[in-house]
Design a protein around this motif. Structure first.
Motif, PDB file in Angstrom:
ATOM      1  N   HIS A   1       4.332  -1.950   8.894  1.00  0.00           N
ATOM      2  CA  HIS A   1       3.841  -1.150   7.781  1.00  0.00           C
ATOM      3  C   HIS A   1       3.227  -1.999   6.685  1.00  0.00           C
ATOM      4  N   VAL A   2       2.330  -1.384   5.924  1.00  0.00           N
ATOM      5  CA  VAL A   2       1.757  -2.036   4.751  1.00  0.00           C
ATOM      6  C   VAL A   2       2.779  -1.957   3.624  1.00  0.00           C
ATOM      7  N   THR A   3       2.958  -3.064   2.929  1.00  0.00           N
ATOM      8  CA  THR A   3       4.001  -3.139   1.914  1.00  0.00           C
ATOM      9  C   THR A   3       3.417  -3.459   0.541  1.00  0.00           C
TER      10      THR A   3
ATOM     11  N   ALA B   1       7.833  -0.754   2.029  1.00  0.00           N
ATOM     12  CA  ALA B   1       6.770  -0.073   2.764  1.00  0.00           C
ATOM     13  C   ALA B   1       6.161   1.032   1.907  1.00  0.00           C
ATOM     14  N   VAL B   2       4.827   1.132   1.925  1.00  0.00           N
ATOM     15  CA  VAL B   2       4.128   2.175   1.176  1.00  0.00           C
ATOM     16  C   VAL B   2       4.232   3.492   1.933  1.00  0.00           C
ATOM     17  N   GLN B   3       4.652   4.532   1.255  1.00  0.00           N
ATOM     18  CA  GLN B   3       4.806   5.839   1.885  1.00  0.00           C
ATOM     19  C   GLN B   3       3.486   6.606   1.851  1.00  0.00           C
ATOM     20  N   CYS B   4       3.264   7.415   2.874  1.00  0.00           N
ATOM     21  CA  CYS B   4       2.121   8.324   2.857  1.00  0.00           C
ATOM     22  C   CYS B   4       2.302   9.282   1.679  1.00  0.00           C
ATOM     23  N   GLY B   5       1.266   9.421   0.884  1.00  0.00           N
ATOM     24  CA  GLY B   5       1.349  10.236  -0.325  1.00  0.00           C
ATOM     25  C   GLY B   5       1.560   9.425  -1.584  1.00  0.00           C
ATOM     26  N   ASP B   6       1.924   8.140  -1.448  1.00  0.00           N
ATOM     27  CA  ASP B   6       2.085   7.284  -2.623  1.00  0.00           C
ATOM     28  C   ASP B   6       0.746   7.067  -3.319  1.00  0.00           C
ATOM     29  N   VAL B   7       0.792   6.876  -4.625  1.00  0.00           N
ATOM     30  CA  VAL B   7      -0.391   6.534  -5.405  1.00  0.00           C
ATOM     31  C   VAL B   7      -0.331   5.041  -5.697  1.00  0.00           C
TER      32      VAL B   7
ATOM     33  N   ASP C   1      -0.746  10.383   8.364  1.00  0.00           N
ATOM     34  CA  ASP C   1      -0.096  11.454   9.117  1.00  0.00           C
ATOM     35  C   ASP C   1       1.391  11.221   9.363  1.00  0.00           C
ATOM     36  N   SER C   2       1.900  10.035   9.058  1.00  0.00           N
ATOM     37  CA  SER C   2       3.317   9.752   9.280  1.00  0.00           C
ATOM     38  C   SER C   2       4.034   9.640   7.941  1.00  0.00           C
ATOM     39  N   ASP C   3       5.241   9.132   7.958  1.00  0.00           N
ATOM     40  CA  ASP C   3       5.991   8.984   6.714  1.00  0.00           C
ATOM     41  C   ASP C   3       5.546   7.759   5.923  1.00  0.00           C
ATOM     42  N   LEU C   4       5.170   6.692   6.653  1.00  0.00           N
ATOM     43  CA  LEU C   4       4.819   5.423   6.028  1.00  0.00           C
ATOM     44  C   LEU C   4       3.422   4.987   6.455  1.00  0.00           C
ATOM     45  N   TRP C   5       2.800   4.144   5.626  1.00  0.00           N
ATOM     46  CA  TRP C   5       1.465   3.613   5.922  1.00  0.00           C
ATOM     47  C   TRP C   5       1.588   2.548   7.006  1.00  0.00           C
ATOM     48  N   ARG C   6       1.252   2.902   8.228  1.00  0.00           N
ATOM     49  CA  ARG C   6       1.312   1.981   9.349  1.00  0.00           C
ATOM     50  C   ARG C   6       0.054   1.118   9.391  1.00  0.00           C
ATOM     51  N   ARG C   7       0.241  -0.143   9.726  1.00  0.00           N
ATOM     52  CA  ARG C   7      -0.879  -1.080   9.744  1.00  0.00           C
ATOM     53  C   ARG C   7      -1.912  -0.749  10.822  1.00  0.00           C
TER      54      ARG C   7
END
Length: 231
Positions: A28-30, A91-97, A144-150
């Motif tokens: 994941h991107v952190t 890890a950066v979550q999907c939806g994070d700003v 589309d997932s919970d976390l920003w996958r690389r």
């Protein structure tokens, strides 16, 4: 015997927890990571340099390039403007700003109500100086997932205007011949997909990254900086 089984179970649980944490870091991107973002459609990397737009805002231009090795394509993932600091390596979550800080020029990826240089129906994307960061630097990570996958495509929606970061497919002439226009689009289409390519991905740590930034509403005095704990 029961105590031995409990010890083995506890060890296995701790090992699994460590493995899952390491896997998250790898996949994941952190926060704090340094990344190159490749447009999924045109296969070009998000880029900036100390060249100003000749129209529109006159701020530092943002483009996309084919060159894989250009250091001007590195961006650091940092917390949003006026948000709670995120933990370094989380890890950066999907939806994070978030904000994206251009490493070579210390400017933030930015957008606003100016027309894009080559496609006037789209919105200009620029790089805005770090000392004057504001809400125009904030982007929502959409995936589309919970976390920003690389290894997944993500999209970046500009918070102030609702537009999507895109490589339009239009190409510049002089003085940046061959570089692609980057703009913000109203329609969320295939031009708006981005994926991490190269990068340095920060592992989780309790230590914050400390830096200085100056808000647009602050006084003009350059000594009047507000220090923040970042990430």
């Amino acid at each position: 015997m029961i105590a031995e089984i409990q010890s083995v179970t506890l060890f296995a649980t701790l090992l699994l927890s460590f493995f899952e944490s390491s896997l998250c870091t790898l996949q994941h991107v952190t926060c704090g990571s340094l990344v190159k973002l490749m447009n999924s459609d045109h296969k070009v990397r998000l880029h900036s340099h100390d060249v100003k737009y000749g129209t529109g805002s006159g701020q530092q231009s943002v483009t996309a390039v084919n060159d894989v090795d250009d250091s001007n394509s590195y961006w650091q993932v940092v917390q949003a403007y006026k948000s709670t600091p995120c933990k370094r390596g989380a890890a950066v979550q999907c939806g994070d700003v978030i904000r994206l800080l251009h490493m070579n020029t210390n400017t933030y990826l930015h957008s606003h109500h100016f027309s894009a240089p080559l496609t006037e129906s789209n919105q200009e994307v620029s790089a805005f100086e770090e000392k004057r960061t504001d809400t125009g630097d904030n982007w929502r990570v959409m995936c589309d997932s919970d976390l920003w996958r690389r290894d997944d495509d993500v999209k970046f929606q500009h918070i102030d205007t609702g537009m999507f970061l895109a490589a339009t497919g239009s190409v510049y002439g002089r003085p940046i011949k061959g570089q692609y226009e980057v703009a913000a689009m109203k329609r969320n289409n295939r031009n708006c997909g981005w994926r991490t390519a190269e990068g340095v991905f920060v592992k989780e740590s309790d230590d914050p990254i400390r830096f200085q930034e100056k808000n647009q509403d602050d006084d003009e005095d350059d000594d009047d900086y507000e220090e923040h704990d970042e990430l």
